[in-house]
Write a protein that holds these residues in place. Structure first.
Motif, short mmCIF file in Angstrom:
data_model
loop_
_atom_site.label_atom_id
_atom_site.label_comp_id
_atom_site.label_asym_id
_atom_site.label_seq_id
_atom_site.Cartn_x
_atom_site.Cartn_y
_atom_site.Cartn_z
N ALA A 274 4.84 -63.23 -7.57
CA ALA A 274 4.69 -63.44 -9.01
C ALA A 274 3.82 -62.36 -9.65
CB ALA A 274 4.09 -64.81 -9.28
N THR A 275 3.84 -61.16 -9.10
CA THR A 275 3.12 -60.01 -9.66
C THR A 275 3.97 -58.77 -9.40
OG1 THR A 275 1.92 -59.23 -7.69
CG2 THR A 275 0.97 -61.10 -8.90
N TYR A 276 3.52 -57.63 -9.87
CA TYR A 276 4.19 -56.39 -9.50
C TYR A 276 3.88 -56.08 -8.04
CZ TYR A 276 -0.23 -53.76 -9.77
OH TYR A 276 -1.49 -53.29 -9.56
N VAL A 277 4.67 -55.20 -7.45
CA VAL A 277 4.49 -54.79 -6.06
C VAL A 277 4.36 -53.28 -6.01
CG1 VAL A 277 5.56 -54.64 -3.77
CG2 VAL A 277 5.72 -56.76 -5.09
N ARG A 278 3.36 -52.82 -5.25
CA ARG A 278 3.15 -51.38 -5.09
C ARG A 278 3.59 -50.99 -3.68
NH1 ARG A 278 0.04 -48.14 -7.94
NH2 ARG A 278 -1.05 -49.90 -8.88
N LEU A 279 4.51 -50.06 -3.58
CA LEU A 279 4.98 -49.56 -2.31
C LEU A 279 4.30 -48.23 -2.02
CD1 LEU A 279 8.83 -50.21 -2.63
CD2 LEU A 279 7.11 -51.68 -1.55
N SER A 280 3.53 -48.17 -0.94
CA SER A 280 2.80 -46.95 -0.56
C SER A 280 3.48 -46.34 0.67
CB SER A 280 1.34 -47.28 -0.26
OG SER A 280 0.70 -47.81 -1.39
N PHE A 281 4.15 -45.22 0.45
CA PHE A 281 4.87 -44.54 1.53
C PHE A 281 3.97 -43.51 2.20
CE2 PHE A 281 8.51 -46.24 -0.68
CZ PHE A 281 9.46 -46.44 0.32
N ASP A 282 4.23 -43.31 3.49
CA ASP A 282 3.62 -42.23 4.24
C ASP A 282 4.75 -41.35 4.72
OD1 ASP A 282 2.12 -40.55 5.80
OD2 ASP A 282 1.61 -42.03 7.33
N VAL A 283 4.92 -40.20 4.07
CA VAL A 283 6.01 -39.27 4.39
C VAL A 283 5.41 -37.97 4.88
CG1 VAL A 283 8.04 -38.07 3.52
CG2 VAL A 283 7.45 -40.33 2.60
N GLY A 284 5.78 -37.57 6.10
CA GLY A 284 5.19 -36.37 6.68
C GLY A 284 6.24 -35.39 7.16
N PRO A 285 5.82 -34.18 7.50
CA PRO A 285 6.76 -33.14 7.95
C PRO A 285 7.35 -33.46 9.31
CG PRO A 285 4.50 -32.40 8.17
CD PRO A 285 4.43 -33.69 7.45
N ASP A 286 8.55 -32.98 9.49
CA ASP A 286 9.24 -33.16 10.77
C ASP A 286 8.62 -32.30 11.86
OD1 ASP A 286 11.07 -35.02 10.03
OD2 ASP A 286 12.59 -33.56 9.43
N GLY A 287 9.02 -32.58 13.07
CA GLY A 287 8.62 -31.78 14.22
C GLY A 287 9.35 -32.33 15.43
N VAL A 288 10.19 -31.53 16.02
CA VAL A 288 10.94 -32.01 17.18
C VAL A 288 9.98 -32.43 18.27
CG1 VAL A 288 12.62 -31.38 18.95
CG2 VAL A 288 12.89 -30.56 16.60
N ASP A 289 8.98 -31.61 18.49
CA ASP A 289 7.94 -31.95 19.46
C ASP A 289 6.72 -32.46 18.73
OD1 ASP A 289 9.51 -31.05 21.63
OD2 ASP A 289 8.93 -28.98 21.14
N SER A 290 5.86 -33.10 19.45
CA SER A 290 4.64 -33.62 18.86
C SER A 290 3.80 -32.49 18.30
CB SER A 290 3.83 -34.38 19.93
OG SER A 290 2.56 -34.70 19.43
N SER A 291 3.22 -32.73 17.12
CA SER A 291 2.32 -31.74 16.53
C SER A 291 0.91 -31.90 17.08
CB SER A 291 2.30 -31.89 15.00
OG SER A 291 1.76 -33.16 14.65
N LEU A 292 0.74 -32.89 17.95
CA LEU A 292 -0.57 -33.16 18.53
C LEU A 292 -0.74 -32.37 19.83
CD1 LEU A 292 -0.71 -37.03 18.01
CD2 LEU A 292 -1.96 -35.30 16.72
N PRO A 293 -1.99 -31.99 20.14
CA PRO A 293 -2.23 -31.23 21.37
C PRO A 293 -2.47 -32.12 22.58
CG PRO A 293 -4.24 -31.34 20.10
CD PRO A 293 -3.19 -32.07 19.30
N PHE A 294 -2.01 -33.38 22.50
CA PHE A 294 -2.29 -34.34 23.56
C PHE A 294 -1.02 -34.63 24.36
CE2 PHE A 294 -4.98 -35.76 19.87
CZ PHE A 294 -6.10 -35.02 20.26
#
Length: 486
Positions: A274-294
């Protein structure tokens, strides 16, 4: 899909300590009904002092603090206005019983001769333009309420016109944005120097608001300006080339999480509240391999997006001398305070550093099991002085002990409360919705309920409050905290 596991404090604030700086004998008189003294022959008349939430008046009669609420006709009266921080006195006015102005001064001091009639003394206050500026806004107004004479914190209250709602509150310095809230009121700690407060108001209708989707096309079905309560709403997102949708969280007007049902890849559905709804997206860049060094963080693991986000923000790192993060290993209490201290540095919440430093550069923290030169000592000094963490009754901190999920929820709640970046409350009975809600420790009830209510933890049927928080799960909780307190 991203991890889903895891005020209004307006007081009158007429601070006696601040007034004592002017005169230990100064007394602020509470508002009383104006009345003539019983004996005009004594030439004594009422002097009613009206204070408000933004300052206090200190009144002297013939050099002494006003005694009671009367003064003799012909007496020399001096009035000092004492505004709260970041405000200035915009005028002091003395009026008689009929509202006629007897005396007026455009500053913070007024002197006048007491007339042979009852008078009321009041002051107006305005924001100091060298400290705080309210950006022009339409369809509403903005109030700023400092907590006290000695606090860096203040409330910002957005007051919308009828038919409108507060869309967002943004606080900025010349260097950029320092605080943002999607609620009608918020609290922030003011840094030194000038800040600008901007508030956006929007029509108060039941619709869907999308944010964080600059690199994706989002469709809402039904695409209506007003969506009736109970309507099944579909959401789909198509990320632009080179990007992917990492997560989505939905919140209603109160900030509570609206449950989402994943219907397909990058597609969800929810029931319109019974109120408005806020949709918060998390959109990030692609990467076939992990961008993390772990090497031990699988790109397909549910905690990957959260670890990636926190690593990119500089909040977490791996083990020294190895390419490992240890996502399934328990987060220690020392590691937790380092993570939260890094968060505070990123958000500019380092006003309270605390911790005595010895001659050899080590921190004196008062815990019998803490080395003041340990890698976490500075972070612990900050966390203790900011009241984010506490030690145990036996004088220990137990830095190497695992932190439980409910303990981490308490730390996050303490962080939010101390720095005023979220409303730490939840509906009554919320924990009863979970199979193990009864297992939450009494001291953690409020914090865990809040964390579950805003989507920091508890997206499934259980909370697992007393389980050690894995480093990957802790990353999810902190990442969700960042989303929930935007």
């Amino acid at each position: 899909m991203g991890c889903q596991t895891g005020r209004m404090r307006c007081s009158t604030m007429l601070m006696a300590a601040a007034l004592a700086l002017l005169c230990a004998r100064a007394v602020c008189v509470s508002p009383v009904r104006a009345h003539a003294a019983e004996s005009d022959a004594a030439r004594s008349f009422a002097a009613t002092v009206v204070d408000d939430d933004l300052g206090a008046l200190v009144v002297y009669v013939d050099g002494d603090a006003l005694d009671g609420d009367t003064a003799c006709a012909g007496a020399h009266v001096r009035v000092q206005a004492v505004p709260l921080p970041w405000y200035v006195a915009a005028g002091i006015t003395v009026t008689d019983a009929g509202g006629t102005t007897v005396a007026y001064a455009d500053g913070d001091v007024l002197t006048f001769t007491m007339p042979a009639c009852d008078v009321t003394i009041s002051a107006a206050y305005a924001l100091d333009p060298q400290e705080i500026t309210i950006a022009p806004c339409e369809h509403g107004s903005v109030e700023v309420r400092p907590w006290s004479q000695i606090s860096d914190s203040c409330d910002v209250i957005a007051v919308p016109d009828e038919g409108y709602r507060a869309e967002r509150i943004v606080v900025s310095t010349d260097a950029g944005e320092i605080h943002r809230s999607m609620h009608a009121d918020t609290t922030f700690r003011k840094p030194d120097g000038h800040v600008t407060i901007a508030v956006d108001f929007a029509p108060d209708v039941q619709n869907v608001v999308v944010e964080g989707a600059a690199h994706a096309d989002v469709s809402i079905d039904p695409a209506a300006d007003v969506i009736a309560t109970g309507t099944e709403v579909g959401v789909s997102a198509s990320a632009h080339a080179g990007y992917h949708v990492r997560g989505l969280i939905a919140r209603d007007a109160s900030g509570a999480v609206v449950p989402l049902r994943e219907t397909a890849a990058d597609a969800w559905a929810f029931t319109m509240p019974a109120t408005y709804v806020r949709l918060s997206f998390d959109v990030g860049p692609d990467g076939v391999d992990s961008s993390l060094p772990f090497a031990d963080v699988d790109v397909d693991a549910y905690w990957y997006p959260a670890i990636e986000r926190l690593y990119d923000l500089g909040l977490v790192g791996g083990y020294a001398g190895a390419d490992l993060f240890g996502p399934a290993e328990a987060l220690t209490r020392a590691q937790a305070v380092c993570m939260l201290h890094n968060l505070a540095v990123m958000q500019g919440n380092t006003f309270t550093l605390g911790g005595e430093v010895a001659a050899d550069g080590s921190y004196v923290l008062g815990f019998i099991d803490v080395d003041g030169r340990a890698y976490y000592a500075a972070a612990l000094a900050w966390a203790v002085s900011a009241e984010v963490v506490h030690g145990y009754g036996d004088g220990t901190f137990r830095p190497d002990a695992p932190v439980t999920r409910q303990e981490l929820a308490v730390m996050l709640a303490n962080y939010a409360m101390f720095f005023g970046i979220g409303d730490v409350d939840a509906p009554d009975g919320l924990l009863e919705r979970y199979a193990d809600g009864h297992a939450v420790a009494t001291w953690a009830h409020a914090s865990v309920a809040w964390a579950a209510n805003v989507g920091i933890m508890g997206s499934g049927p259980a909370l697992w409050p007393d389980e050690a928080a894995a480093r990957g799960d802790a990353a999810c909780m902190v990442s969700n905290f960042l989303i929930a307190t935007v």
